[in-house]
Design a protein around this motif. Structure first.
Motif, PDB file in Angstrom:
ATOM      1  N   ARG A 105      46.923  27.927  42.364  1.00  0.00           N
ATOM      2  CA  ARG A 105      47.257  28.279  40.980  1.00  0.00           C
ATOM      3  C   ARG A 105      46.228  27.712  40.011  1.00  0.00           C
ATOM      4  O   ARG A 105      45.769  28.379  39.086  1.00  0.00           O
ATOM      5  CB  ARG A 105      48.638  27.738  40.618  1.00  0.00           C
ATOM      6  N   ILE A 153      49.237  33.034  50.210  1.00  0.00           N
ATOM      7  CA  ILE A 153      49.513  33.520  48.849  1.00  0.00           C
ATOM      8  C   ILE A 153      50.590  34.599  48.877  1.00  0.00           C
ATOM      9  O   ILE A 153      51.519  34.596  48.069  1.00  0.00           O
ATOM     10  CB  ILE A 153      48.214  34.029  48.190  1.00  0.00           C
ATOM     11  N   GLY A 154      50.472  35.540  49.828  1.00  0.00           N
ATOM     12  CA  GLY A 154      51.462  36.609  49.921  1.00  0.00           C
ATOM     13  C   GLY A 154      52.857  36.094  50.216  1.00  0.00           C
ATOM     14  O   GLY A 154      53.852  36.596  49.688  1.00  0.00           O
ATOM     15  N   ARG A 155      52.940  35.076  51.055  1.00  0.00           N
ATOM     16  CA  ARG A 155      54.251  34.525  51.434  1.00  0.00           C
ATOM     17  C   ARG A 155      54.872  33.708  50.315  1.00  0.00           C
ATOM     18  O   ARG A 155      56.049  33.874  49.986  1.00  0.00           O
ATOM     19  CB  ARG A 155      54.099  33.660  52.684  1.00  0.00           C
ATOM     20  N   TYR A 156      54.094  32.806  49.707  1.00  0.00           N
ATOM     21  CA  TYR A 156      54.678  31.835  48.786  1.00  0.00           C
ATOM     22  C   TYR A 156      54.496  32.154  47.302  1.00  0.00           C
ATOM     23  O   TYR A 156      55.395  31.888  46.507  1.00  0.00           O
ATOM     24  CB  TYR A 156      54.121  30.440  49.070  1.00  0.00           C
ATOM     25  N   LEU A 157      53.364  32.704  46.911  1.00  0.00           N
ATOM     26  CA  LEU A 157      53.161  32.975  45.487  1.00  0.00           C
ATOM     27  C   LEU A 157      53.659  34.360  45.103  1.00  0.00           C
ATOM     28  O   LEU A 157      54.279  34.533  44.057  1.00  0.00           O
ATOM     29  CB  LEU A 157      51.685  32.829  45.103  1.00  0.00           C
ATOM     30  N   LEU A 158      53.374  35.361  45.940  1.00  0.00           N
ATOM     31  CA  LEU A 158      53.774  36.722  45.615  1.00  0.00           C
ATOM     32  C   LEU A 158      55.141  37.081  46.194  1.00  0.00           C
ATOM     33  O   LEU A 158      55.786  38.003  45.715  1.00  0.00           O
ATOM     34  CB  LEU A 158      52.721  37.719  46.115  1.00  0.00           C
ATOM     35  N   GLY A 159      55.578  36.369  47.223  1.00  0.00           N
ATOM     36  CA  GLY A 159      56.862  36.653  47.851  1.00  0.00           C
ATOM     37  C   GLY A 159      56.946  38.076  48.377  1.00  0.00           C
ATOM     38  O   GLY A 159      57.939  38.763  48.169  1.00  0.00           O
ATOM     39  N   LEU A 160      55.879  38.534  49.055  1.00  0.00           N
ATOM     40  CA  LEU A 160      55.842  39.909  49.541  1.00  0.00           C
ATOM     41  C   LEU A 160      56.970  40.172  50.535  1.00  0.00           C
ATOM     42  O   LEU A 160      57.239  39.355  51.419  1.00  0.00           O
ATOM     43  CB  LEU A 160      54.491  40.200  50.203  1.00  0.00           C
ATOM     44  N   ASP A 161      57.626  41.327  50.362  1.00  0.00           N
ATOM     45  CA  ASP A 161      58.706  41.710  51.277  1.00  0.00           C
ATOM     46  C   ASP A 161      58.188  41.673  52.705  1.00  0.00           C
ATOM     47  O   ASP A 161      57.063  42.068  52.984  1.00  0.00           O
ATOM     48  CB  ASP A 161      59.215  43.122  50.950  1.00  0.00           C
ATOM     49  N   ARG A 164      57.555  37.235  53.236  1.00  0.00           N
ATOM     50  CA  ARG A 164      58.289  36.105  52.652  1.00  0.00           C
ATOM     51  C   ARG A 164      59.304  35.514  53.630  1.00  0.00           C
ATOM     52  O   ARG A 164      59.453  34.302  53.719  1.00  0.00           O
ATOM     53  CB  ARG A 164      58.984  36.570  51.371  1.00  0.00           C
TER      54      ARG A 164
END
Length: 196
Positions: A105, A153-161, A164
């Protein structure tokens, strides 16, 4: 019976560990700009001068917490390197790397911190490239780094379906073949160039 005296080396190591724990916590909670050396020192119950003595600057301390210390040196065959890097990714997706996410971040808002983190990540990339060799080893290890960073980033910041809530085992299982393929340098041919 008295306790055994602690050596200076051990005292220094313990103080450094406390500072790193405090820095991870405060950078994660407050971001780079709002975290001060004094606050880190107070959280670690250490003198601010020791923070500067051990880590030189806020930027270097920030970079230090950005890169997870490896338990094993990167080396061996491409298969072994791939498995070490998959294990490191597995650790990152098993428990939210709060300090690393704070770093990500903050990198976008503070160029000096990004410079230090980039240098630390490049050192790790070059270590992996030296282990696998080949003329495009830097490119291959950079791609692995990008896959790892993108996954976190996809898992924790963006919370991608899907990503996540996926188990760490499922994530590493799906990435195993691509990691090995990239580190071996076995690119798939372009389908449009295959003979019909």
């Amino acid at each position: 019976m008295g306790s055994t005296p602690v050596s200076r080396t051990e005292q220094r190591r313990r103080t450094q560990d406390r500072i790193l724990v405090a820095a991870r916590k405060l950078f994660a909670e407050h971001g780079y700009d709002r975290t001060t050396i004094r606050a880190i020192a107070a959280e670690a119950k250490a003198d601010p001068g020791l923070v500067m003595r051990y880590f030189e600057s806020k930027e270097k301390l920030f970079a230090r917490i950005a890169v997870v210390d490896r338990q094993e040196a990167l080396g061996g065959s491409p298969e072994q390197v791939a498995e070490l890097l998959l294990a490191a990714l597995g650790a990152k997706v098993t428990a939210e790397p709060a300090g690393a996410l704070a770093v990500v971040r903050s990198m976008f808002t503070h160029p000096e911190s990004a410079k230090e983190v980039r240098e630390a990540m490049l050192a790790e990339q070059h270590q992996a490239a030296d282990a696998i060799s080949g003329e495009d080893a830097d490119l291959r290890t950079a791609l692995i780094g990008a896959l790892t960073l993108g996954t976190v980033i996809g898992r924790y910041l963006l919370g991608l379906d899907g990503l996540r809530d996926a188990s760490p085992e499922k994530i590493t299982a799906l990435l195993r073949q691509p990691f090995h393929s990239i580190l071996h340098g076995d690119p798939e041919p372009d389908p449009s160039e295959r003979p019909q």
